[in-house]
Write a protein that holds these residues in place. Structure first.
Motif, PDB file in Angstrom:
ATOM      1  N   ALA A 132      -1.577  -3.513  -6.703  1.00  0.00           N
ATOM      2  CA  ALA A 132      -0.271  -3.621  -6.567  1.00  0.00           C
ATOM      3  C   ALA A 132       0.732  -3.043  -7.936  1.00  0.00           C
ATOM      4  CB  ALA A 132       0.279  -4.412  -5.878  1.00  0.00           C
ATOM      5  N   ASN A 133       1.774  -3.028  -8.209  1.00  0.00           N
ATOM      6  CA  ASN A 133       2.209  -2.717  -9.117  1.00  0.00           C
ATOM      7  C   ASN A 133       2.948  -4.151  -9.703  1.00  0.00           C
ATOM      8  OD1 ASN A 133       4.967  -3.733  -8.231  1.00  0.00           O
ATOM      9  ND2 ASN A 133       6.398  -2.777  -8.621  1.00  0.00           N
ATOM     10  N   PRO A 134       3.479  -4.944 -11.187  1.00  0.00           N
ATOM     11  CA  PRO A 134       2.954  -6.311 -11.586  1.00  0.00           C
ATOM     12  C   PRO A 134       4.189  -6.816 -10.378  1.00  0.00           C
ATOM     13  CG  PRO A 134       3.838  -4.638 -13.035  1.00  0.00           C
ATOM     14  CD  PRO A 134       3.923  -3.374 -11.487  1.00  0.00           C
ATOM     15  N   HIS A 135       4.590  -6.414  -9.521  1.00  0.00           N
ATOM     16  CA  HIS A 135       5.875  -7.347  -8.215  1.00  0.00           C
ATOM     17  C   HIS A 135       4.828  -7.637  -7.317  1.00  0.00           C
ATOM     18  CE1 HIS A 135       9.713  -5.608 -10.865  1.00  0.00           C
ATOM     19  NE2 HIS A 135       9.413  -6.382 -10.959  1.00  0.00           N
ATOM     20  N   GLY A 136       3.816  -7.112  -7.271  1.00  0.00           N
ATOM     21  CA  GLY A 136       2.918  -7.500  -6.248  1.00  0.00           C
ATOM     22  C   GLY A 136       3.368  -6.510  -5.060  1.00  0.00           C
ATOM     23  N   VAL A 137       4.394  -4.986  -4.718  1.00  0.00           N
ATOM     24  CA  VAL A 137       4.441  -3.751  -4.099  1.00  0.00           C
ATOM     25  C   VAL A 137       3.454  -3.086  -4.082  1.00  0.00           C
ATOM     26  CG1 VAL A 137       5.957  -2.960  -3.001  1.00  0.00           C
ATOM     27  CG2 VAL A 137       7.302  -4.873  -4.150  1.00  0.00           C
ATOM     28  N   ASP A 138       2.947  -2.902  -2.471  1.00  0.00           N
ATOM     29  CA  ASP A 138       2.185  -1.445  -2.720  1.00  0.00           C
ATOM     30  C   ASP A 138       3.557  -0.559  -2.774  1.00  0.00           C
ATOM     31  OD1 ASP A 138       0.617   0.791  -1.865  1.00  0.00           O
ATOM     32  OD2 ASP A 138      -0.576  -0.667  -0.851  1.00  0.00           O
ATOM     33  N   LEU A 139       2.842   0.460  -3.821  1.00  0.00           N
ATOM     34  CA  LEU A 139       4.387   1.624  -3.815  1.00  0.00           C
ATOM     35  C   LEU A 139       4.157   2.686  -2.808  1.00  0.00           C
ATOM     36  CD1 LEU A 139       3.682   2.119  -7.834  1.00  0.00           C
ATOM     37  CD2 LEU A 139       5.856   0.647  -6.738  1.00  0.00           C
ATOM     38  N   MET A 140       2.602   2.814  -2.539  1.00  0.00           N
ATOM     39  CA  MET A 140       2.942   3.784  -1.083  1.00  0.00           C
ATOM     40  C   MET A 140       3.479   3.164   0.457  1.00  0.00           C
ATOM     41  SD  MET A 140       1.500   6.950  -1.810  1.00  0.00           S
ATOM     42  CE  MET A 140       1.857   7.773  -1.158  1.00  0.00           C
ATOM     43  N   ARG A 141       3.801   2.487  -0.086  1.00  0.00           N
ATOM     44  CA  ARG A 141       4.667   1.331   1.404  1.00  0.00           C
ATOM     45  C   ARG A 141       5.614   1.123   0.737  1.00  0.00           C
ATOM     46  NH1 ARG A 141      -0.513   2.334   1.406  1.00  0.00           N
ATOM     47  NH2 ARG A 141      -2.476   1.816   3.098  1.00  0.00           N
ATOM     48  N   PRO A 144      11.674   2.744   2.650  1.00  0.00           N
ATOM     49  CA  PRO A 144      12.328   2.671   3.496  1.00  0.00           C
ATOM     50  C   PRO A 144      12.080   2.680   4.935  1.00  0.00           C
ATOM     51  CG  PRO A 144      14.110   3.944   2.640  1.00  0.00           C
ATOM     52  CD  PRO A 144      12.530   4.146   1.777  1.00  0.00           C
ATOM     53  N   GLN A 145      11.651   4.120   5.220  1.00  0.00           N
ATOM     54  CA  GLN A 145      11.280   4.350   6.442  1.00  0.00           C
ATOM     55  C   GLN A 145       9.965   3.195   7.412  1.00  0.00           C
ATOM     56  OE1 GLN A 145       9.896   6.107   4.342  1.00  0.00           O
ATOM     57  NE2 GLN A 145       7.914   6.557   4.976  1.00  0.00           N
ATOM     58  N   ARG A 146      10.126   3.361   8.142  1.00  0.00           N
ATOM     59  CA  ARG A 146       9.201   2.434   9.634  1.00  0.00           C
ATOM     60  C   ARG A 146       8.935   3.644  10.643  1.00  0.00           C
ATOM     61  NH1 ARG A 146       8.712  -1.362   6.535  1.00  0.00           N
ATOM     62  NH2 ARG A 146       9.005  -0.262   4.696  1.00  0.00           N
ATOM     63  N   ALA A 147       7.188   2.569  10.362  1.00  0.00           N
ATOM     64  CA  ALA A 147       6.340   3.660  11.411  1.00  0.00           C
ATOM     65  C   ALA A 147       7.205   3.850  12.676  1.00  0.00           C
ATOM     66  CB  ALA A 147       4.823   3.187  11.597  1.00  0.00           C
ATOM     67  N   MET A 175      14.374   0.158  -3.662  1.00  0.00           N
ATOM     68  CA  MET A 175      12.742   0.831  -4.164  1.00  0.00           C
ATOM     69  C   MET A 175      11.875   0.316  -5.553  1.00  0.00           C
ATOM     70  SD  MET A 175      11.942   3.878  -1.936  1.00  0.00           S
ATOM     71  CE  MET A 175      13.070   4.991  -2.147  1.00  0.00           C
ATOM     72  N   GLU A 176      10.995  -0.154  -5.694  1.00  0.00           N
ATOM     73  CA  GLU A 176      10.794  -0.190  -7.227  1.00  0.00           C
ATOM     74  C   GLU A 176      10.659   0.687  -8.183  1.00  0.00           C
ATOM     75  OE1 GLU A 176       8.769  -3.363  -8.134  1.00  0.00           O
ATOM     76  OE2 GLU A 176      10.051  -3.604  -5.987  1.00  0.00           O
ATOM     77  N   VAL A 177      10.755   0.060  -8.871  1.00  0.00           N
ATOM     78  CA  VAL A 177      11.350   1.795 -10.151  1.00  0.00           C
ATOM     79  C   VAL A 177       9.535   2.702 -10.262  1.00  0.00           C
ATOM     80  CG1 VAL A 177      10.213   0.144 -12.163  1.00  0.00           C
ATOM     81  CG2 VAL A 177      11.920   2.054 -12.759  1.00  0.00           C
ATOM     82  N   GLU A 178       8.831   2.799 -10.187  1.00  0.00           N
ATOM     83  CA  GLU A 178       8.077   3.705  -9.584  1.00  0.00           C
ATOM     84  C   GLU A 178       8.395   4.758  -8.682  1.00  0.00           C
ATOM     85  OE1 GLU A 178       6.084  -0.695 -11.355  1.00  0.00           O
ATOM     86  OE2 GLU A 178       7.472  -0.153  -9.640  1.00  0.00           O
ATOM     87  N   SER A 179       8.513   3.254  -8.282  1.00  0.00           N
ATOM     88  CA  SER A 179       8.680   4.409  -6.660  1.00  0.00           C
ATOM     89  C   SER A 179       9.879   5.445  -6.879  1.00  0.00           C
ATOM     90  CB  SER A 179       8.676   3.875  -5.398  1.00  0.00           C
ATOM     91  OG  SER A 179       7.803   3.470  -5.199  1.00  0.00           O
TER      92      SER A 179
END
Length: 356
Positions: A132-141, A144-147, A175-179
């Motif tokens: 994940a990124n430094p905030h613990g977020v998986d950028l590939m998820r 905002p859309q949901r399955a 969204m995270e800065v990287e995304s």
């Protein structure tokens, strides 16, 4: 000014003196940007802050400045543990610089096509040796859309806690800065053109190497299925012994917040934007060297030097194929009267699987 030789300030890529505030791939990227300062158009599209260092998010572009010219984007390092994807793109960038010294055909190619590189989307995660990124977020998820139907438990994306893997981020949060930076690069450099391709390099799933394309959120097929099928056919004809499984990601599993689903859905409908994810099958490396299971790095990357070299050699042809495909897009993009036939063939090839 020669569009292949923009001016870049080399001081922006000065070596980092504090070894603890950097890592090998980041230093390799800066070295390439410095060596290619006369060829690459370099931008910092964001900055990532960690507990210790800060990392600019660099992109490097080369080729035609015509906004109507086709383009290819190469992305890597969205997951910080998957270093081999970043290494593959850096290897290609380095080779490109050497080829520019003698390859006249490459110069002619770059007069009509734009190449965009973002090899380190998640430098904070790679520095910390985390997915994940430094905030613990998986950028590939993180989009905002949901399955539209059920996803694998946790792995399909979860909003419970950043302490658990595959965290999407807090619902409703930006969204995270990287995304956001990746999506802005796609919007500005790729999807704004009549034709563009994108390849995002990952690793870690299965024994085989895969090329996945949208969608990940639904089992419905994408609007540009005929174009994707034409590209697949060209790859099989020009590289008949390639080992890629080429299919919609939904044929494997669904997930929330896929960045490429979001980028594809927000591209202008009259433009052809074909994003793909290269998933390098790391289970094969583990089978050959089971001790890699005990290394967080080894689960996602080849460890032995000869296997790393083999991966870099094996997939360079794919990156070159996509560059040539963009250059020659008018020759193979299906005309209106052929799209229906290709749609039928593609649907038969990639018919959505029944939900488990």
């Amino acid at each position: 000014m020669d569009p292949l030789h923009p001016t870049v300030d080399p001081a922006r890529f000065a070596p980092t003196l504090d070894a603890g505030a950097t890592f090998e791939e980041y230093e390799a990227l800066k070295a390439i940007l410095l060596a290619g300062s006369a060829q690459f158009d370099v931008r910092a599209v964001g900055e990532v802050h960690t507990a210790r260092p800060s990392f600019p998010l660099y992109t490097a572009s080369i080729g035609s400045r015509d906004p109507q010219a086709p383009a290819v984007g190469f992305f890597g390092g969205i997951h910080g543990l998957e270093r081999i994807g970043t290494q593959l793109i850096l290897h290609y960038m380095r080779a490109l610089l050497f080829r520019l010294e003698w390859d006249e055909l490459l110069h002619q190619q770059l007069q009509k096509v734009r190449l965009v590189f973002m090899p380190l989307v998640n430098p904070g995660g790679m520095w910390a040796q985390k997915r994940a990124n430094p905030h613990g977020v998986d950028l590939m998820r993180n989009a905002p859309q949901r399955a539209e139907s059920g996803v694998p438990f946790l792995a399909g994306g979860q909003t419970l806690s950043p302490w658990l893997p595959w965290y999407c981020g807090r619902p409703g949060a930006p969204m995270e800065v990287e995304s956001a930076a990746l999506l802005q690069v796609v919007h500005d450099e790729l999807a704004s053109r009549p034709f563009s391709l994108a390849l995002d390099c990952h690793s870690g799933y299965g024994f085989d190497d895969s090329l996945w394309f949208p969608y990940a959120r639904t089992r419905r097929l994408m609007a540009h299925l005929p174009e994707m099928f034409a590209l697949k056919t060209m790859l099989e004809q020009s590289h008949p012994h390639h080992a890629y499984s080429f299919e919609p990601q939904s044929n494997q599993y669904l997930l929330h917040g896929d960045l490429w689903d979001h980028a594809y859905d927000h591209a202008p409908p009259d433009h052809v934007f074909l994003p793909m994810t290269l998933e390098l099958g790391s289970w094969l490396w583990i089978r050959k060297n089971p001790r890699q299971l005990f290394s967080r790095h080894g689960i996602f990357n080849p460890i032995k030097a000869h296997r790393i070299k083999r991966v870099l050699r094996r997939h360079a042809d794919l990156l070159d194929f996509l560059t040539r495909a963009a250059f020659a897009a008018p020759r193979w993009l299906p005309p209106a009267d052929r799209r229906m036939q290709l749609q039928q063939l593609a649907t038969a090839c990639w018919r959505p699987r029944r939900a488990p």
